[in-house]
Design a protein around this motif. Structure first.
Motif, PDB file in Angstrom:
ATOM      1  N   VAL A  90     -45.211  -0.480  15.707  1.00 48.63           N
ATOM      2  CA  VAL A  90     -46.045  -1.676  15.487  1.00 48.63           C
ATOM      3  C   VAL A  90     -47.392  -1.568  15.430  1.00 48.63           C
ATOM      4  O   VAL A  90     -48.178  -2.042  14.503  1.00 48.63           O
ATOM      5  CB  VAL A  90     -45.439  -2.920  16.414  1.00 48.63           C
ATOM      6  N   PHE A  91     -47.718  -0.505  16.559  1.00 47.19           N
ATOM      7  CA  PHE A  91     -49.305  -0.313  16.522  1.00 47.19           C
ATOM      8  C   PHE A  91     -49.529   0.454  15.220  1.00 47.19           C
ATOM      9  O   PHE A  91     -50.631   0.059  14.472  1.00 47.19           O
ATOM     10  CB  PHE A  91     -49.600   0.689  17.585  1.00 47.19           C
ATOM     11  N   ALA A  94     -50.028  -1.917  12.231  1.00 49.90           N
ATOM     12  CA  ALA A  94     -51.270  -2.775  12.417  1.00 49.90           C
ATOM     13  C   ALA A  94     -52.403  -2.191  12.243  1.00 49.90           C
ATOM     14  O   ALA A  94     -53.374  -2.791  11.586  1.00 49.90           O
ATOM     15  CB  ALA A  94     -51.234  -3.369  13.965  1.00 49.90           C
ATOM     16  N   ALA A  95     -52.533  -0.967  12.861  1.00 44.34           N
ATOM     17  CA  ALA A  95     -53.737  -0.061  12.592  1.00 44.34           C
ATOM     18  C   ALA A  95     -53.945   0.236  11.055  1.00 44.34           C
ATOM     19  O   ALA A  95     -54.956   0.142  10.585  1.00 44.34           O
ATOM     20  CB  ALA A  95     -53.676   1.148  13.351  1.00 44.34           C
ATOM     21  N   TRP A  97     -52.888  -1.364   8.520  1.00 41.11           N
ATOM     22  CA  TRP A  97     -53.193  -2.641   7.471  1.00 41.11           C
ATOM     23  C   TRP A  97     -54.744  -2.717   7.759  1.00 41.11           C
ATOM     24  O   TRP A  97     -55.428  -3.212   6.902  1.00 41.11           O
ATOM     25  CB  TRP A  97     -52.380  -3.800   8.395  1.00 41.11           C
ATOM     26  N   ALA A  98     -55.107  -2.897   9.061  1.00 40.45           N
ATOM     27  CA  ALA A  98     -56.861  -2.946   9.283  1.00 40.45           C
ATOM     28  C   ALA A  98     -57.570  -2.057   8.625  1.00 40.45           C
ATOM     29  O   ALA A  98     -58.504  -2.332   7.854  1.00 40.45           O
ATOM     30  CB  ALA A  98     -56.976  -2.966  10.781  1.00 40.45           C
ATOM     31  N   ALA A 100     -56.815   0.225   5.971  1.00 36.02           N
ATOM     32  CA  ALA A 100     -56.579   0.483   4.595  1.00 36.02           C
ATOM     33  C   ALA A 100     -57.030  -0.755   3.751  1.00 36.02           C
ATOM     34  O   ALA A 100     -57.429  -0.418   2.599  1.00 36.02           O
ATOM     35  CB  ALA A 100     -55.082   1.067   4.371  1.00 36.02           C
ATOM     36  N   LYS A 101     -56.552  -1.906   4.291  1.00 35.01           N
ATOM     37  CA  LYS A 101     -56.824  -3.081   3.511  1.00 35.01           C
ATOM     38  C   LYS A 101     -58.178  -3.849   3.538  1.00 35.01           C
ATOM     39  O   LYS A 101     -58.392  -4.635   2.851  1.00 35.01           O
ATOM     40  CB  LYS A 101     -55.770  -3.974   3.824  1.00 35.01           C
ATOM     41  N   PHE A 102     -58.895  -3.342   4.680  1.00 36.31           N
ATOM     42  CA  PHE A 102     -60.187  -4.182   4.976  1.00 36.31           C
ATOM     43  C   PHE A 102     -61.418  -3.198   5.112  1.00 36.31           C
ATOM     44  O   PHE A 102     -61.195  -2.082   5.551  1.00 36.31           O
ATOM     45  CB  PHE A 102     -60.208  -5.074   6.174  1.00 36.31           C
ATOM     46  N   GLU A 103     -62.606  -3.706   4.908  1.00 34.28           N
ATOM     47  CA  GLU A 103     -63.735  -2.883   5.056  1.00 34.28           C
ATOM     48  C   GLU A 103     -64.467  -3.115   6.239  1.00 34.28           C
ATOM     49  O   GLU A 103     -64.675  -4.692   6.486  1.00 34.28           O
ATOM     50  CB  GLU A 103     -64.679  -3.225   4.135  1.00 34.28           C
ATOM     51  N   GLY A 181     -54.138   1.126  -2.302  1.00 38.86           N
ATOM     52  CA  GLY A 181     -54.935  -0.162  -2.432  1.00 38.86           C
ATOM     53  C   GLY A 181     -54.317  -1.440  -2.046  1.00 38.86           C
ATOM     54  O   GLY A 181     -53.435  -1.642  -1.532  1.00 38.86           O
ATOM     55  N   ALA A 182     -55.019  -2.579  -2.443  1.00 42.38           N
ATOM     56  CA  ALA A 182     -54.584  -3.883  -2.047  1.00 42.38           C
ATOM     57  C   ALA A 182     -54.368  -5.055  -3.205  1.00 42.38           C
ATOM     58  O   ALA A 182     -54.098  -5.856  -3.102  1.00 42.38           O
ATOM     59  CB  ALA A 182     -55.912  -4.571  -1.239  1.00 42.38           C
ATOM     60  N   GLU A 185     -50.785  -6.795  -2.877  1.00 46.16           N
ATOM     61  CA  GLU A 185     -50.986  -7.898  -1.951  1.00 46.16           C
ATOM     62  C   GLU A 185     -51.973  -9.148  -2.474  1.00 46.16           C
ATOM     63  O   GLU A 185     -51.521  -9.932  -2.366  1.00 46.16           O
ATOM     64  CB  GLU A 185     -51.465  -7.266  -0.812  1.00 46.16           C
ATOM     65  N   GLY A 195     -49.012 -14.903   4.296  1.00 48.34           N
ATOM     66  CA  GLY A 195     -49.450 -13.318   4.825  1.00 48.34           C
ATOM     67  C   GLY A 195     -48.302 -12.657   5.247  1.00 48.34           C
ATOM     68  O   GLY A 195     -47.952 -11.518   4.662  1.00 48.34           O
ATOM     69  N   THR A 198     -46.072 -11.763   2.031  1.00 47.95           N
ATOM     70  CA  THR A 198     -46.897 -10.707   1.345  1.00 47.95           C
ATOM     71  C   THR A 198     -46.623  -9.283   2.177  1.00 47.95           C
ATOM     72  O   THR A 198     -46.129  -8.390   1.197  1.00 47.95           O
ATOM     73  CB  THR A 198     -48.354 -10.903   1.739  1.00 47.95           C
TER      74      THR A 198
ATOM     75  N   ARG B   7     -64.376   0.976  -7.264  1.00 48.50           N
ATOM     76  CA  ARG B   7     -63.563   0.233  -6.401  1.00 48.50           C
ATOM     77  C   ARG B   7     -64.080  -1.031  -5.674  1.00 48.50           C
ATOM     78  O   ARG B   7     -63.754  -1.837  -5.086  1.00 48.50           O
ATOM     79  CB  ARG B   7     -62.851   1.237  -5.504  1.00 48.50           C
ATOM     80  N   ARG B  14     -61.095  -8.640  -1.149  1.00 46.06           N
ATOM     81  CA  ARG B  14     -60.238  -8.364   0.045  1.00 46.06           C
ATOM     82  C   ARG B  14     -60.494  -8.932   1.188  1.00 46.06           C
ATOM     83  O   ARG B  14     -59.585  -9.690   1.690  1.00 46.06           O
ATOM     84  CB  ARG B  14     -60.181  -6.822   0.555  1.00 46.06           C
ATOM     85  N   HIS B  15     -61.800  -9.311   1.486  1.00 43.36           N
ATOM     86  CA  HIS B  15     -62.231  -9.990   2.567  1.00 43.36           C
ATOM     87  C   HIS B  15     -61.743 -11.417   2.388  1.00 43.36           C
ATOM     88  O   HIS B  15     -61.352 -12.017   3.398  1.00 43.36           O
ATOM     89  CB  HIS B  15     -63.582  -9.984   2.545  1.00 43.36           C
ATOM     90  N   LEU B  18     -56.759 -11.521   1.632  1.00 45.14           N
ATOM     91  CA  LEU B  18     -55.866 -11.096   2.318  1.00 45.14           C
ATOM     92  C   LEU B  18     -55.938 -11.445   3.759  1.00 45.14           C
ATOM     93  O   LEU B  18     -57.112 -11.634   4.458  1.00 45.14           O
ATOM     94  CB  LEU B  18     -55.866  -9.667   2.198  1.00 45.14           C
ATOM     95  N   ALA B  19     -54.660 -11.857   4.559  1.00 49.82           N
ATOM     96  CA  ALA B  19     -54.903 -12.372   5.699  1.00 49.82           C
ATOM     97  C   ALA B  19     -54.490 -10.991   6.886  1.00 49.82           C
ATOM     98  O   ALA B  19     -54.389 -10.140   6.506  1.00 49.82           O
ATOM     99  CB  ALA B  19     -53.751 -13.462   5.913  1.00 49.82           C
ATOM    100  N   ALA B  24     -54.541  -7.883  13.275  1.00 50.39           N
ATOM    101  CA  ALA B  24     -54.360  -6.332  12.969  1.00 50.39           C
ATOM    102  C   ALA B  24     -55.320  -5.457  13.771  1.00 50.39           C
ATOM    103  O   ALA B  24     -55.012  -4.742  14.460  1.00 50.39           O
ATOM    104  CB  ALA B  24     -54.180  -5.852  11.761  1.00 50.39           C
ATOM    105  N   PHE B  27     -55.324  -6.202  17.647  1.00 55.34           N
ATOM    106  CA  PHE B  27     -54.235  -5.643  18.544  1.00 55.34           C
ATOM    107  C   PHE B  27     -54.430  -3.978  18.369  1.00 55.34           C
ATOM    108  O   PHE B  27     -54.431  -3.346  19.538  1.00 55.34           O
ATOM    109  CB  PHE B  27     -52.956  -5.956  17.765  1.00 55.34           C
ATOM    110  N   THR B  28     -54.946  -3.393  17.255  1.00 53.30           N
ATOM    111  CA  THR B  28     -55.390  -1.941  17.168  1.00 53.30           C
ATOM    112  C   THR B  28     -56.110  -1.632  18.319  1.00 53.30           C
ATOM    113  O   THR B  28     -55.910  -0.492  19.132  1.00 53.30           O
ATOM    114  CB  THR B  28     -55.845  -1.844  15.982  1.00 53.30           C
TER     115      THR B  28
END
Lengths: 291, 285
Positions: A90-91, A94-95, A97-98, A100-103, A181-182, A185, A195, A198, B7, B14-15, B18-19, B24, B27-28
């Motif tokens: 699970v960790f 979550a890690a 997702w945060a 790789a998909k966000f800056e 990439g994203a 999604e 969410g 997806t 990119r 993305r900001h 995506l939800a 995430a 929790f991390t």
């Protein structure tokens, strides 16, 4: 990133014969040297585990692995892995997702911190939990007042195992999800998916092989961890001995055949891990080549 | 460079679309703090409660210093052996075909998958005086198990996959044209290796070396069975931490642990730099 954008050049794994091949004699000398090294350090040890375990015959082997203490060690090992692996799974998701998909600022520091348990000696991984929850530790007095045992008991073993297996799933998923990439999604969200939809319908199918890979490695380490668990376990027979600790106790008592019998089960687990890993890797390559 | 520029637009989008970012990341960070950061900081807080002179005395006693010498010396030698033979194994696996190559390739990861205690008792059994390999050396008066050489053997085993797995992909990506060009220009095979191939694999080789070294200095399970654990002779630093713990000398154990942690963190930094170098080299190639 450049790997995604660059045009794939087919590189033959065995180079052609135009001036970049060694003579057959040199080739076989090099192969011989490499295999000789691997024989001394890999093949002979692997064979020796099973040889030593089966030296006195199958009946003795069977008695050793069905001994009540051995069975209780097997149960504890399975229980520990059954808690530690899902938590880190699970960790890891979550890690990844945060990351790789966000800056966000501090991302590379976070990635380094996630790998931290790999560079800590297993003995220190055990020690930190003794310092926190041991009789003289930070929470020691409070735990004693409430009659809760963590060190020299199962919770300590689970905690130490969670610590040493912490990065396995995350470190497989982060590069994989970064490379993907994203876009997919985002398309799903634009088409009206929620969410979670997806994640379950788009992300999970894309990462399933990487996920499986991380889980296998995490599980192998969780079941085989010795140093960290040894510090927090207290070595209570039939209660806080995992399989690797049982191997140690039997070995120190000169019950070599029994020690190697339990060890052979762990060696089988390792071989199984390598087989599944090889299969997943082939699948991985198949997916990457078809894209 | 151009890749990240291309990119950027998608990153900004993305900001908004995506939800789950807050959940995430939250929790991390929570899980990371609870499992790793807070427990690790306990060692530094515990060490801080000791006076400086007590701390210094604990980490520089002769027995501890002897253990550093063995741990770091044997780890360095083992990483060196693995650098040489790991490169050779990677080369053979990538360049040559021979029967059983795929099985050998898969088995290289065995030290990652095999529990260290299993490796420990097995190596002790085969490298002891009457073991399969030990008995070959016994007539010449060479003892391997229960000496510092035994420590070296265990650390070579445990670090074996690192160099192979770092160098292998770089060798695979090496374009044959480069070597052909070198050969056309009159280079011998050895010259081509030294001037063309070796510089290309060097960052990966150094990373593999550093990873094997870092793993070896913390290693416990595979070493203690084969080392003999004689104080001042064949006692490794992680074992000393356990010995101190068993004597209820928590401060002493923690002091040694802090020294090892600091060294591990420095190594981690070096490894990160090396990996960045490797990626840049591979990206440029």
């Amino acid at each position: 990133m450049s790997a995604v954008l660059s045009i794939p050049v087919p590189v033959p794994s065995v180079a052609g014969a135009r001036g970049n091949q060694e003579s057959p004699v040199i080739r076989w000398i090099l192969i011989g040297l490499a295999l000789g090294f691997l024989t001394l350090f890999l093949f002979v040890p692997l064979g020796a585990v099973f040889h030593e375990a089966l030296k006195k015959g199958l009946a003795v082997y069977w008695r050793a692995i069905t001994d009540p203490d051995a069975l209780s060690a097997i149960r504890l090992t399975l229980l520990t892995a059954a808690i530690a692996v899902p938590l880190n799974l699970v960790f890891g998701v979550a890690a990844a997702w945060a990351i790789a998909k966000f800056e966000f600022p501090g991302k590379s520091i976070l990635t380094t911190l996630i790998d931290l348990p790999f560079s800590v000696s297993p003995v220190i991984a055990g020690l930190v939990f003794v310092l926190l929850f041991g009789a003289q530790g930070w929470f020691g007095p409070w735990l004693q007042a409430h009659d809760i045992r963590i060190i020299f008991a199962v919770p300590g073993i689970v905690l130490a195992t969670v610590f040493v297996t912490f990065p396995f799933v995350a470190r497989e998923l982060i590069p994989l999800m970064q490379a993907q990439g994203a876009e997919e999604e985002e398309a799903a969200v634009v088409l009206g998916a929620s969410g979670w939809q997806t994640f379950w319908r788009v992300t999970l199918p894309n990462i399933k092989w990487g996920l499986l890979y991380g889980v296998i490695l995490c599980n192998a380490r969780a079941m085989g961890e010795f140093g960290a668990v040894s510090v927090v376990s207290g070595h209570i027979r039939g209660a806080t001995n995992t399989m690797p600790l049982q191997v140690e106790i039997l070995y120190n008592e000169y019950s070599f055949v029994a020690a190697f019998a339990v060890a052979s089960l762990l060696a089988l687990l390792a071989l199984l891990t390598l087989v599944v890993k090889a299969i997943v890797e082939t699948r991985f390559q198949g997916i990457q080549e078809s894209e | 460079m151009s890749a990240s520029a291309l990119r950027l637009p998608t990153l900004r989008r993305r900001h908004t679309v995506l939800a789950g970012f807050g959940l995430a990341l939250g929790f991390t960070l929570l899980y990371l703090s609870l499992i790793v950061l807070i427990p690790l900081s306990a060692t530094f807080f515990k060490a801080a409660t000791m006076g400086w002179s007590d701390f210094w005395a604990a980490v520089t006693s002769p027995r501890v210093v002897a253990s550093y010498r063995l741990t770091f010396g044997a780890s360095f030698l083992a990483a060196l052996v693995n650098a040489v033979f790991g490169t050779l194994v990677a080369w053979v696996l990538v360049r040559y075909s021979f029967p059983g190559r795929r099985v050998v390739d898969a088995l290289v990861d065995l030290p990652f998958a095999l529990p260290t205690a299993v490796a420990g008792i097995t190596l002790a059994a085969i490298y002891s005086g009457n073991g399969w390999i030990g008995q070959l050396f016994e007539p010449y008066g060479i003892k391997i198990a229960f000496t510092p050489v035994g420590v070296l053997v265990a650390l070579i085993f445990i670090g074996l996959p690192f160099v192979v797995r770092m160098v292998q992909p770089v060798l695979q990506e090496l374009e044959p044209e480069l070597e052909e060009a070198a050969a056309t220009l009159g280079a011998t095979r050895l010259q081509t290796f030294a001037r063309v191939i070796f510089p290309t694999i060097l960052p990966a080789l150094l990373t593999g070396f550093a990873l094997a070294f870092a793993r070896a200095i913390g290693e416990y399970g595979s070493v203690i069975f084969i080392a003999g654990n004689i104080p001042l002779v064949s006692e490794i630093t992680p074992l000393l931490i356990i010995t101190k713990l068993e004597q209820y000398d928590y401060a002493g154990a923690t002091a040694i642990a802090v020294v090892m942690l600091v060294i591990s963190f420095i190594l981690l930094l070096i490894i990160n730099l090396l990996q960045w170098w490797t990626r840049r080299r591979r990206g440029a190639a």
